[in-house]
Motif scaffolding. Structure first.
Motif, PDB file in Angstrom:
ATOM      1  N   UNK A 176      26.889  45.380  48.317  1.00 15.24           N
ATOM      2  CA  UNK A 176      28.175  44.259  48.451  1.00 15.24           C
ATOM      3  C   UNK A 176      27.984  42.846  47.643  1.00 15.24           C
ATOM      4  N   UNK A 177      26.680  42.524  47.486  1.00 15.13           N
ATOM      5  CA  UNK A 177      26.483  41.747  46.627  1.00 15.13           C
ATOM      6  C   UNK A 177      26.367  41.652  45.026  1.00 15.13           C
ATOM      7  N   UNK A 178      26.656  43.076  44.484  1.00 15.63           N
ATOM      8  CA  UNK A 178      26.449  43.494  43.052  1.00 15.63           C
ATOM      9  C   UNK A 178      27.746  42.988  42.652  1.00 15.63           C
ATOM     10  N   UNK A 179      28.609  42.532  42.170  1.00 13.74           N
ATOM     11  CA  UNK A 179      28.638  42.706  41.144  1.00 13.74           C
ATOM     12  C   UNK A 179      28.792  42.827  39.478  1.00 13.74           C
ATOM     13  N   UNK A 180      29.721  44.919  39.776  1.00 13.70           N
ATOM     14  CA  UNK A 180      28.845  45.244  38.172  1.00 13.70           C
ATOM     15  C   UNK A 180      30.830  44.560  37.480  1.00 13.70           C
ATOM     16  N   UNK A 181      30.083  44.536  35.990  1.00 14.15           N
ATOM     17  CA  UNK A 181      31.170  43.812  34.852  1.00 14.15           C
ATOM     18  C   UNK A 181      30.938  44.356  33.309  1.00 14.15           C
ATOM     19  N   UNK A 182      32.272  45.304  33.169  1.00 14.22           N
ATOM     20  CA  UNK A 182      32.320  45.848  32.219  1.00 14.22           C
ATOM     21  C   UNK A 182      33.367  45.260  31.106  1.00 14.22           C
ATOM     22  N   UNK A 212      33.984  44.495  38.542  1.00 10.86           N
ATOM     23  CA  UNK A 212      35.534  44.211  37.549  1.00 10.86           C
ATOM     24  C   UNK A 212      35.542  44.483  36.446  1.00 10.86           C
ATOM     25  N   UNK A 213      37.034  44.801  35.637  1.00 12.78           N
ATOM     26  CA  UNK A 213      37.052  45.589  34.101  1.00 12.78           C
ATOM     27  C   UNK A 213      37.709  44.812  33.321  1.00 12.78           C
ATOM     28  N   UNK A 214      37.355  44.059  32.643  1.00  4.58           N
ATOM     29  CA  UNK A 214      37.645  42.798  32.442  1.00  4.58           C
ATOM     30  C   UNK A 214      38.566  43.090  31.407  1.00  4.58           C
ATOM     31  N   UNK A 215      37.945  44.662  30.567  1.00  2.00           N
ATOM     32  CA  UNK A 215      38.945  44.919  29.403  1.00  2.00           C
ATOM     33  C   UNK A 215      38.225  44.424  28.083  1.00  2.00           C
TER      34      UNK A 215
END
Ligand SMILES: Cc1ncc(C[n+]2csc(CCOP(=O)(O)OP(=O)(O)O)c2C)c(N)n1
Ligand SMILES: [Mg+2]
Length: 541
Positions: free
Chosen positions: A398-404, A450-453
């Motif tokens: 739960x501590x992981x923050x995947x960002x793309x 986090x799907x940042x676009x």
């Protein structure tokens, strides 16, 4: 205004507000810290020097002053975008149940010239879209930047107002000081408003640098209606008509209204004079930004402007001035900070012991790589598999923050859409087209990815916020930002430097890096250089 009434420090039971300071306002922040007894005369004298750790860096640098500054804002544009993604990160931490950030506020103080940086405005629509009412920008509209006027032949405040309204923000303009109120009340046919509209910023700057008689002749006398409006004022009284950003009452009202506004972020556009109080040495002058010394005449003007109890003899050779400890000013200063929770800015250097989470054994998420059994796999795919394994760990995952930045499918991460969900404060208000599939596009208020676009600047800012949440929120998270190697890195190198400066902890993965993968697609995909560029960031492993 912020320091005395709004910026709340971190306390035992409150996480505190966060402030992104205009970088070259650092001397002002140091001056206040000096009055509060946080910095010594010696340190002030060592401003802009390192001198074995006993100096003060010119701009906010958490690397150089790790107990003081939280955010490196030195490169114009970093402050605004970082503030937006910080406010969003706080909502994300809340949405995921990782930290209680409710009631905390992000303040950003920026320059009007700074707003020309693409990064300054890159996050505006996200802030409105995600209803970040925990965010306030104060743009110091002194109408100048370093070389000259921000918009000599236009009006930066009107321009910024349109921009922010268009982006969905609440806009508050603080243009004129209270001294003008009587004039406005009597100006029934809005002659002043027309004069204001007809005056461009280059002219405002010029007027700002001149006395009352010049302002009467060039501004008010241009229209008989405005001439009559100020006929009863002396030149000195005309000179004393302040701009709104120098009027504490108006500013207080603006800050309070910004704080109270719900559902949208707020920007305060405060009209000021650059070099206010510097007299001939700088006030509203073209050279204001570069002037570093006050001669005796300017020092006397400064003293008079701010009512400092100093005789002319005292000014000779004066280095620093601090009112007596028991003076009303110092008592007030201390009381105000005490009521707001204490000193600020202040950076927490490490993680509290009870917040630490050990990573799982390598064998639980990397077995396939350790025992590859002769099987080959691209590094991108291997990295994604490892991250997928880490995500499954009950305590660490739960501590992981995947960002793309709109490349999850490219890197084989689309399974995460369903597995951990995509963060959206609104949840999912539609039925996704692929609802029936195993890996459907799932948005959720507690989504993890986090799907940042398509915004590399946004994605890296998001990453920096998560990568420093161990310090800023005493809540360690481990972000992985996976980007298209070439596009992702080169564009945001400066923001990566800033992340390193604030001691970010996390992973940046330039996927499909190297000259082997997509060489058929043209030069920009044949990435043989981003590794080299990355290696120029000195404190990165
Ligand atoms: C990316 C970047 N370019 C240039 C600078 C150098 N610089 C520092 S302050 C400044 C002018 C800032 O003007 P403005 O934002 O209007 O702030 P003001 O001093 O007028 O409040 C410049 C160009 C910088 N810090 N960052
Ligand atoms: Mg400016």
């Amino acid at each position: 205004m912020g320091f005395n009434h709004f910026f709340r420090a971190k306390t035992e039971d409150f996480g505190g507000d966060l402030v992104y300071f205009q970088p070259h306002s650092a001397p002002g922040v140091y001056a206040r810290a000096f009055l509060e007894g946080r910095l010594s005369e010696e340190q002030l004298a060592n401003y802009r020097q390192e001198v074995g750790g006993n100096g003060l860096c010119s701009y906010p640098h958490p690397w150089l002053m790790p107990d003081f500054w939280q955010f490196p804002t030195g490169s114009m544009g970093h402050g605004p975008i970082s503030a937006v993604y910080q406010a969003r990160c706080m909502r994300y931490l809340e949405g995921r149940g990782l930290a209680d950030t409710a009631g905390r506020h992000v303040w950003g103080v920026f320059g009007d010239g700074e707003m020309d940086e693409p990064e300054s405005i890159a996050g505006l629509t996200l802030a409105a879209r995600e209803n970040l009412d925990n965010l306030t920008f104060i743009v110091n509209c002194n109408l100048q930047r370093l070389d000259g006027p921000v918009r000599g032949n236009g009006q930066i405040i009107q321009e910024l107002e349109s921009l922010f309204i268009g982006a969905g923000w609440n806009v508050i303009k603080v243009l004129w000081g209270s001294e003008w109120d009587g004039l406005f009340a009597r100006d029934k046919d809005l002659a002043l408003l027309r004069r204001f509209a007809d005056t461009v910023d280059g002219q405002y700057q010029n007027l700002g640098s001149k006395d009352g008689d010049y302002n009467r002749a060039r501004f008010f006398d241009a229209d008989p209606a405005t001439r009559d409006l100020v006929a009863h004022l002396t030149d000195a009284e005309i000179h004393a008509l302040k701009r709104g950003g120098h009027d504490f009452r108006k500013l207080h009202a603006a800050f309070a209204a910004a704080k109270a506004h719900k559902g949208r972020p707020t920007v305060i556009l405060a009209k000021t004079k650059k070099g206010y109080g510097m007299g001939n040495a700088g006030e509203s002058r073209m050279t204001a930004h570069q002037s570093k010394k006050l001669d005796m005449e300017a020092l006397v003007a400064f003293r008079d402007r701010f009512n400092l109890p100093l005789a002319e003899g005292d000014l000779e050779g004066l280095k620093f001035y601090k009112p007596a400890d028991d003076s009303p000013e110092m008592t007030y200063l201390r009381e105000r900070r005490a009521s707001l929770g204490g000193r600020l800015p202040k950076r927490q250097a490490g993680i509290s012991d009870d917040k630490r989470t050990a990573p799982p054994e390598l064998s639980t998420y990397g077995k396939f790589a350790i025992e590859a059994d002769g099987k080959e796999m691209s590094t991108t795919m291997a990295a994604m598999r490892m991250m997928g394994g880490l995500l499954k760990d009950k305590t660490f995952g739960p501590r992981i923050v995947p960002i793309v930045a709109d490349e999850a499918r490219t890197f084989g991460m689309d399974n995460l859409f369903r597995q951990v969900g995509i963060y959206s404060p609104k949840g999912q208000l539609y039925e996704p087209e692929d609802a029936g599939s195993m890996m459907f596009y799932k948005e959720a208020a507690n989504g993890q990815l986090l799907e940042e676009g398509i915004t590399e600047a946004g994605a890296i800012s998001s990453w920096a916020a998560a990568a420093t949440s161990y310090s800023v929120h005493d809540t360690p998270t481990l972000p992985f930002y996976i980007y298209y190697s070439m596009f992702g890195f080169q564009r945001v190198g400066d923001l990566i430097w800033a992340a390193a400066d604030q001691r970010a902890r996390g992973f940046l993965l330039g996927a499909t890096a190297g000259r082997t993968t997509l060489s058929g697609e043209g030069l920009q995909h044949q990435d043989g250089t981003s590794h080299l560029t990355a290696s120029t960031i000195p404190n990165w492993g």
